[in-house]
Design a protein around this motif. Structure first.
Motif, PDB file in Angstrom:
ATOM      1  N   VAL A  25     -27.723 -14.379 -26.831  1.00  0.00           N
ATOM      2  CA  VAL A  25     -28.575 -13.624 -25.906  1.00  0.00           C
ATOM      3  C   VAL A  25     -29.769 -14.477 -25.476  1.00  0.00           C
ATOM      4  CG1 VAL A  25     -30.109 -11.619 -25.671  1.00  0.00           C
ATOM      5  CG2 VAL A  25     -27.852 -11.355 -26.741  1.00  0.00           C
ATOM      6  N   THR A  26     -30.442 -15.087 -26.432  1.00  0.00           N
ATOM      7  CA  THR A  26     -31.602 -15.938 -26.126  1.00  0.00           C
ATOM      8  C   THR A  26     -31.198 -17.068 -25.193  1.00  0.00           C
ATOM      9  OG1 THR A  26     -32.612 -15.429 -28.252  1.00  0.00           O
ATOM     10  CG2 THR A  26     -33.390 -17.418 -27.144  1.00  0.00           C
ATOM     11  N   LYS A  27     -30.104 -17.707 -25.488  1.00  0.00           N
ATOM     12  CA  LYS A  27     -29.640 -18.856 -24.707  1.00  0.00           C
ATOM     13  C   LYS A  27     -29.373 -18.479 -23.255  1.00  0.00           C
ATOM     14  CE  LYS A  27     -26.411 -22.660 -25.044  1.00  0.00           C
ATOM     15  NZ  LYS A  27     -25.562 -23.363 -25.964  1.00  0.00           N
ATOM     16  N   ILE A  28     -28.668 -17.372 -23.035  1.00  0.00           N
ATOM     17  CA  ILE A  28     -28.303 -17.009 -21.661  1.00  0.00           C
ATOM     18  C   ILE A  28     -29.480 -16.391 -20.897  1.00  0.00           C
ATOM     19  CG2 ILE A  28     -25.834 -16.827 -22.131  1.00  0.00           C
ATOM     20  CD1 ILE A  28     -27.320 -13.574 -21.544  1.00  0.00           C
ATOM     21  N   GLU A  29     -30.317 -15.609 -21.602  1.00  0.00           N
ATOM     22  CA  GLU A  29     -31.465 -14.992 -20.915  1.00  0.00           C
ATOM     23  C   GLU A  29     -32.479 -16.038 -20.470  1.00  0.00           C
ATOM     24  OE1 GLU A  29     -31.657 -10.366 -22.365  1.00  0.00           O
ATOM     25  OE2 GLU A  29     -32.834 -11.805 -23.501  1.00  0.00           O
ATOM     26  N   LYS A  30     -32.647 -17.095 -21.273  1.00  0.00           N
ATOM     27  CA  LYS A  30     -33.556 -18.191 -20.906  1.00  0.00           C
ATOM     28  C   LYS A  30     -33.147 -18.818 -19.584  1.00  0.00           C
ATOM     29  CE  LYS A  30     -34.801 -20.319 -25.208  1.00  0.00           C
ATOM     30  NZ  LYS A  30     -34.652 -21.538 -25.992  1.00  0.00           N
ATOM     31  N   LYS A  31     -31.858 -18.754 -19.302  1.00  0.00           N
ATOM     32  CA  LYS A  31     -31.312 -19.366 -18.091  1.00  0.00           C
ATOM     33  C   LYS A  31     -31.084 -18.347 -16.974  1.00  0.00           C
ATOM     34  CE  LYS A  31     -30.960 -23.473 -19.912  1.00  0.00           C
ATOM     35  NZ  LYS A  31     -31.448 -24.700 -19.342  1.00  0.00           N
ATOM     36  N   GLY A  32     -31.631 -17.133 -17.157  1.00  0.00           N
ATOM     37  CA  GLY A  32     -31.556 -16.132 -16.097  1.00  0.00           C
ATOM     38  C   GLY A  32     -30.252 -15.361 -16.028  1.00  0.00           C
ATOM     39  N   ARG A  33     -29.440 -15.440 -17.069  1.00  0.00           N
ATOM     40  CA  ARG A  33     -28.200 -14.663 -17.087  1.00  0.00           C
ATOM     41  C   ARG A  33     -28.435 -13.380 -17.877  1.00  0.00           C
ATOM     42  NH1 ARG A  33     -24.080 -18.182 -14.777  1.00  0.00           N
ATOM     43  NH2 ARG A  33     -22.964 -16.244 -14.448  1.00  0.00           N
ATOM     44  N   SER A  34     -27.566 -12.383 -17.675  1.00  0.00           N
ATOM     45  CA  SER A  34     -27.782 -11.068 -18.279  1.00  0.00           C
ATOM     46  C   SER A  34     -26.872 -10.818 -19.480  1.00  0.00           C
ATOM     47  CB  SER A  34     -27.527  -9.977 -17.232  1.00  0.00           C
ATOM     48  OG  SER A  34     -26.147  -9.931 -16.900  1.00  0.00           O
TER      49      SER A  34
END
Length: 122
Positions: A25-34
């Protein structure tokens, strides 16, 4: 590069999905993904719906149990490349390979890859 040690394979098998999921979750949210996109990726690979994903988190299912319950997508074998220092297609332990499939898909999502590419649409 495909040979993983028994100790490494055992460590992967005993990781809990609940322990790794927040990192995804942290990895993808940092990159603007949901989270919705993350779940689409997990569902594509495993066949799990959102409620099953949540149950596996709550149960603190190990990757061994997680992948025993999964129905891997027929195109999962098309997931190739290097993740965590291992060439996925050469990993000789089935469970470790499946875990690295998931890692690779999350990585591709975080890198902004289009869903059609992640889902290996031909």
């Amino acid at each position: 590069m495909g040979t993983t040690t028994d100790k490494h394979n055992e460590r992967v098998a005993n990781l809990t999905f609940a322990g790794v999921y927040p990192h995804y979750v942290t990895k993808i949210e940092k990159k603007g993904r949901s989270i919705e996109e993350l779940h689409q990726v997990i569902t594509w690979l495993t066949g799990f719906d959102d409620s099953t994903i949540q149950e596996l988190i709550e149960e603190k299912a190990t990757f061994k149990i997680f992948f025993e319950k999964a129905t891997l997508h027929k195109n999962a074998h098309l997931i190739k490349g290097v993740i965590c220092g291992y060439r996925i297609e050469d990993i000789d332990n089935e469970l470790t390979q499946k875990a690295r499939y998931l890692d690779k898909l999350v990585d591709e999502l975080a890198k902004g890859r289009k869903m059609e590419k992640i889902f290996r649409v031909t």
